[in-house]
Design a protein around this motif. Structure first.
Motif, short mmCIF file in Angstrom:
data_model
loop_
_atom_site.label_atom_id
_atom_site.label_comp_id
_atom_site.label_asym_id
_atom_site.label_seq_id
_atom_site.Cartn_x
_atom_site.Cartn_y
_atom_site.Cartn_z
N MET A 1 -30.00 6.54 -34.09
CA MET A 1 -31.39 6.14 -34.22
C MET A 1 -32.19 6.73 -33.07
O MET A 1 -31.68 6.87 -31.97
CB MET A 1 -31.51 4.62 -34.18
N PRO A 2 -33.44 7.02 -33.33
CA PRO A 2 -34.25 7.58 -32.24
C PRO A 2 -34.57 6.51 -31.20
O PRO A 2 -34.50 5.32 -31.47
CB PRO A 2 -35.53 8.02 -32.96
N VAL A 3 -34.90 6.98 -30.02
CA VAL A 3 -35.35 6.04 -28.99
C VAL A 3 -36.78 5.61 -29.33
O VAL A 3 -37.37 6.10 -30.28
CB VAL A 3 -35.25 6.66 -27.58
N LEU A 4 -37.32 4.73 -28.56
CA LEU A 4 -38.65 4.19 -28.86
C LEU A 4 -39.70 5.29 -29.00
O LEU A 4 -39.71 6.26 -28.25
CB LEU A 4 -39.08 3.23 -27.75
N SER A 5 -40.58 5.11 -29.95
CA SER A 5 -41.65 6.07 -30.18
C SER A 5 -42.73 5.93 -29.11
O SER A 5 -42.83 4.90 -28.43
CB SER A 5 -42.26 5.85 -31.56
N VAL A 6 -43.55 6.94 -28.99
CA VAL A 6 -44.67 6.91 -28.05
C VAL A 6 -45.59 5.74 -28.38
O VAL A 6 -46.08 5.04 -27.49
CB VAL A 6 -45.44 8.25 -28.08
N TRP A 7 -45.79 5.50 -29.69
CA TRP A 7 -46.66 4.40 -30.12
C TRP A 7 -46.12 3.06 -29.64
O TRP A 7 -46.87 2.23 -29.12
CB TRP A 7 -46.76 4.44 -31.65
N VAL A 8 -44.82 2.83 -29.81
CA VAL A 8 -44.21 1.56 -29.39
C VAL A 8 -44.29 1.42 -27.87
O VAL A 8 -44.65 0.36 -27.35
CB VAL A 8 -42.76 1.43 -29.89
N ILE A 9 -43.98 2.49 -27.14
CA ILE A 9 -44.05 2.46 -25.68
C ILE A 9 -45.46 2.13 -25.21
O ILE A 9 -45.66 1.32 -24.30
CB ILE A 9 -43.57 3.80 -25.07
N HIS A 10 -46.46 2.73 -25.84
CA HIS A 10 -47.85 2.44 -25.46
C HIS A 10 -48.20 0.97 -25.70
O HIS A 10 -48.78 0.31 -24.85
CB HIS A 10 -48.81 3.35 -26.23
N ARG A 11 -47.81 0.45 -26.88
CA ARG A 11 -48.08 -0.97 -27.17
C ARG A 11 -47.41 -1.88 -26.15
O ARG A 11 -48.00 -2.83 -25.66
CB ARG A 11 -47.59 -1.35 -28.56
N LEU A 12 -46.16 -1.58 -25.83
CA LEU A 12 -45.44 -2.40 -24.87
C LEU A 12 -46.09 -2.31 -23.48
O LEU A 12 -46.19 -3.31 -22.78
CB LEU A 12 -43.97 -1.99 -24.80
N SER A 13 -46.53 -1.12 -23.10
CA SER A 13 -47.17 -0.94 -21.79
C SER A 13 -48.44 -1.76 -21.69
O SER A 13 -48.70 -2.39 -20.67
CB SER A 13 -47.51 0.54 -21.57
N VAL A 14 -49.23 -1.76 -22.76
CA VAL A 14 -50.51 -2.48 -22.76
C VAL A 14 -50.31 -3.98 -22.96
O VAL A 14 -50.95 -4.80 -22.30
CB VAL A 14 -51.45 -1.92 -23.85
N CYS A 15 -49.42 -4.34 -23.86
CA CYS A 15 -49.30 -5.73 -24.28
C CYS A 15 -48.24 -6.54 -23.53
O CYS A 15 -48.32 -7.76 -23.50
CB CYS A 15 -48.98 -5.78 -25.77
N SER B 1 -45.81 -5.06 -20.36
CA SER B 1 -46.00 -4.53 -19.01
C SER B 1 -45.49 -3.09 -18.96
O SER B 1 -44.57 -2.72 -19.69
CB SER B 1 -45.27 -5.37 -17.95
N GLU B 2 -46.09 -2.31 -18.09
CA GLU B 2 -45.67 -0.91 -17.91
C GLU B 2 -44.21 -0.85 -17.48
O GLU B 2 -43.43 -0.04 -17.97
CB GLU B 2 -46.57 -0.25 -16.87
N ARG B 3 -43.83 -1.74 -16.57
CA ARG B 3 -42.46 -1.76 -16.05
C ARG B 3 -41.45 -2.03 -17.16
O ARG B 3 -40.44 -1.33 -17.30
CB ARG B 3 -42.34 -2.81 -14.95
N ASP B 4 -41.69 -3.07 -17.97
CA ASP B 4 -40.78 -3.38 -19.08
C ASP B 4 -40.71 -2.23 -20.07
O ASP B 4 -39.63 -1.90 -20.57
CB ASP B 4 -41.20 -4.66 -19.80
N ALA B 5 -41.84 -1.61 -20.37
CA ALA B 5 -41.86 -0.50 -21.31
C ALA B 5 -41.01 0.66 -20.80
O ALA B 5 -40.24 1.27 -21.55
CB ALA B 5 -43.29 -0.04 -21.56
N GLN B 6 -41.12 0.97 -19.52
CA GLN B 6 -40.32 2.06 -18.94
C GLN B 6 -38.83 1.72 -18.94
O GLN B 6 -38.00 2.58 -19.25
CB GLN B 6 -40.80 2.37 -17.52
N MET B 7 -38.49 0.48 -18.62
CA MET B 7 -37.09 0.07 -18.62
C MET B 7 -36.51 0.12 -20.03
O MET B 7 -35.39 0.58 -20.24
CB MET B 7 -36.94 -1.32 -18.03
N MET B 8 -37.30 -0.31 -21.01
CA MET B 8 -36.83 -0.27 -22.39
C MET B 8 -36.63 1.17 -22.85
O MET B 8 -35.64 1.49 -23.51
CB MET B 8 -37.82 -0.98 -23.31
N GLN B 9 -37.56 2.03 -22.50
CA GLN B 9 -37.46 3.43 -22.90
C GLN B 9 -36.18 4.06 -22.33
O GLN B 9 -35.53 4.86 -22.98
CB GLN B 9 -38.69 4.20 -22.45
N ALA B 10 -35.82 3.67 -21.12
CA ALA B 10 -34.63 4.22 -20.48
C ALA B 10 -33.33 3.65 -21.07
O ALA B 10 -32.32 4.34 -21.11
CB ALA B 10 -34.67 3.94 -18.98
#
Length: 137
Positions: free
Chosen positions: A1-15, A17-26
């Motif tokens: 499966m692909p990793v998180l999309s840019v759209w999902v990462i952006h939503r997570l960053s805004v909604c 936290s930026e930190r959680d979004a980066q950790m999830m992406q990694a």
């Protein structure tokens, strides 16, 4: 499966936290959407309660931003991540969710494609079920 999309990462960053979004992406090795969820009644209750808690948390953090209330995909991925689910497969104890099994694309028990042929098959099955007195739409 692909990793998180840019759209999902952006939503997570805004909604969330930026930190959680980066950790999830990694860490995450899937990008789930709500598509098909199959479970026992107790498991579905835990799933719904978990989504409700995450949704409430997001609204409290994001100040009820409209973009944070539109889709379940970022919330679903965040909930699984918070419960220690970072890859497809069986997870015997996924935090508050209990056991979870995530199938890779095109490998699980649900049909994940939509074509005219597939829609025709579903309509035929629905008609057959209704003719037998089964559950109607």
């Amino acid at each position: 499966m692909p990793v998180l999309s840019v759209w999902v990462i952006h939503r997570l960053s805004v909604c969330i936290s930026e930190r959680d979004a980066q950790m999830m992406q990694a860490k995450l090795r899937f990008n789930l959407c709500g598509g098909t969820v199959r479970a026992t009644a107790d498991a579905l209750d835990r799933f719904a309660a978990g989504m409700a808690r995450i949704s409430k948390e997001v609204h409290e953090r994001a100040g009820f931003k409209k973009m944070c209330a539109l889709n379940d995909q970022p919330l679903l991925n965040y909930m699984l991540y918070r419960n220690g689910v970072t890859r497809p497969g069986k997870h015997p104890a996924a935090g508050e969710l209990g056991p979870v099994h995530i199938f890779a694309l095109f490998s699980g028990p649900a049909l994940t494609i939509k074509t005219p042929r597939v829609c025709s098959i579903f309509e035929t099955r629905n008609q057959q079920g209704r003719a037998r007195g089964g559950w109607a739409n």
